[in-house]
Design an enzyme around this catalytic site. Sequence first.
Site, PDB file in Angstrom:
ATOM      1  N   ASP A  16      42.424 -61.103  13.511  1.00 53.44           N
ATOM      2  CA  ASP A  16      42.282 -60.374  12.251  1.00 53.44           C
ATOM      3  C   ASP A  16      42.939 -61.183  11.131  1.00 53.44           C
ATOM      4  O   ASP A  16      44.152 -61.391  11.140  1.00 53.44           O
ATOM      5  CB  ASP A  16      42.938 -58.998  12.381  1.00 53.44           C
ATOM      6  CG  ASP A  16      42.591 -58.073  11.226  1.00 53.44           C
ATOM      7  OD1 ASP A  16      41.814 -58.473  10.348  1.00 53.44           O
ATOM      8  OD2 ASP A  16      43.115 -56.942  11.211  1.00 53.44           O
ATOM      9  N   ASP A 112      36.081 -60.943   8.364  1.00 55.81           N
ATOM     10  CA  ASP A 112      37.435 -61.448   8.584  1.00 55.81           C
ATOM     11  C   ASP A 112      38.053 -61.035   9.914  1.00 55.81           C
ATOM     12  O   ASP A 112      39.263 -61.128  10.090  1.00 55.81           O
ATOM     13  CB  ASP A 112      38.348 -60.992   7.443  1.00 55.81           C
ATOM     14  CG  ASP A 112      38.491 -59.483   7.369  1.00 55.81           C
ATOM     15  OD1 ASP A 112      37.697 -58.777   8.013  1.00 55.81           O
ATOM     16  OD2 ASP A 112      39.385 -59.006   6.650  1.00 55.81           O
ATOM     17  N   GLU A 113      37.244 -60.608  10.867  1.00 53.39           N
ATOM     18  CA  GLU A 113      37.807 -60.250  12.168  1.00 53.39           C
ATOM     19  C   GLU A 113      36.767 -60.393  13.270  1.00 53.39           C
ATOM     20  O   GLU A 113      35.562 -60.274  13.032  1.00 53.39           O
ATOM     21  CB  GLU A 113      38.369 -58.830  12.171  1.00 53.39           C
ATOM     22  CG  GLU A 113      37.336 -57.760  11.924  1.00 53.39           C
ATOM     23  CD  GLU A 113      37.912 -56.362  12.032  1.00 53.39           C
ATOM     24  OE1 GLU A 113      38.665 -56.098  12.988  1.00 53.39           O
ATOM     25  OE2 GLU A 113      37.589 -55.536  11.167  1.00 53.39           O
TER      26      GLU A 113
END
EC number: 2.7.7.7
Length: 415
Positions: A16, A112-113
């Site tokens: 993350d 973003d993860e």
Amino acid sequence: MSRWYPKNGRVILHVDMNSFYASVEMAYNPELRGKPLAIAGNPEERKGIVVTSSYEARAKGVKTTMPLWEARRLCPELIVMRPDFNKYRKASSEMFTILSEVTSLVQPVSIDEGYIDITDCGGMGSPPEIAQWIQNTIKERLDLPCSIGIAPNKFLAKMASDMKKPLGITILRKRDIEEKLWPLPVEEMYGVGQKTAEKLKGVNISTIHDLANADVWTLKRLLGVNGERLIRRANGEDQRPVDPEAVSEFKSIGNSQTLPHDTTDENEILQLVRKLSKKVADRMERKQVVSRNIQVMIRYHNRKTITRSKQLSEYISKEEDIFHYAQQLWEQHWNQEPIRLLGVTAHDFIDVTELTQQLSLFTYKETAKNEKLYEAIDELTEKYGTNPFKQLPPSTDSSPTTSFQKDFLDDYKKG
């Protein structure tokens, strides 16, 4: 090493990125480091909404979805920047490329993860060593921080990555959940939204421990199938695989129909647009997805065919919403010639159980007025529970979309 890689178990990492948009801006401009920074739409207007903020800004009380005027009141020295699509897309693609250097079992879930399954990566070192390599490599190559959760399944890995930010690496085994997971407030559990948390507290469930030990039938009456699923998750159970193809398992849900005769009758055409919109909405409900891109196909009497799509600033799933945008597209692009065939298609999906308040570049302006949508999604989730994506017949339409999420994922896959 065998203690880290059980014969019958899995080892999953959840990676993350920390304050992603703000961190990318700091990587491009080191002078921003250590300063309170917010990424927001319409920085010049009071109605601008904070997309994300640096940890320095968060320490002053600045939060995602907060009106910009309030953020500036809390932090007068706040630096505000507009989102930069190209920077974030490039950074995301490079981050997932680094993950793919460890294993091919990489499942992006947002810009973003993502999850990676390192069960068969024992030759590269222990899970903490692999996680440390990922964290160090992302920092060295991209100058970006990330937190990583290590666990035997996706749910626990996700919870673990949230436990230490920024630059944290957290291990969460099933034997750790009584100490590390159960004391947490139920609203901090992944998959429990605000409305669900309120319902749970109404039956005296205020911690994850309370949820883990709740009566299954009580929760099923309260939340439907989702109640039983939440109890399993609270007890550390999650069998979902890390699936590299999960995001692109199907790209569209659409229906088309040839008219009985070529026509310019607007009433007849609109009746068909509504009929097709309902079919799309029904299929989306069965798949438990919401869409952010609506497309209309028009085939004329001479077989000339056009497709036109609209990227939305919000997720939709209702028949009326799909019809609204399909009608707009038809009205804007129909050339008044007789129509032979019409099609309505939804693109750019996200599972209703995965939809969160985290903003994307296309939703930050609308978040403040989308509370009813989030409530509707909560209701769908509580009623139907998790329904994994199922394979649909491939779409015959190859026209591109403008989806931010799909664009960067496609680039990653091509790489």
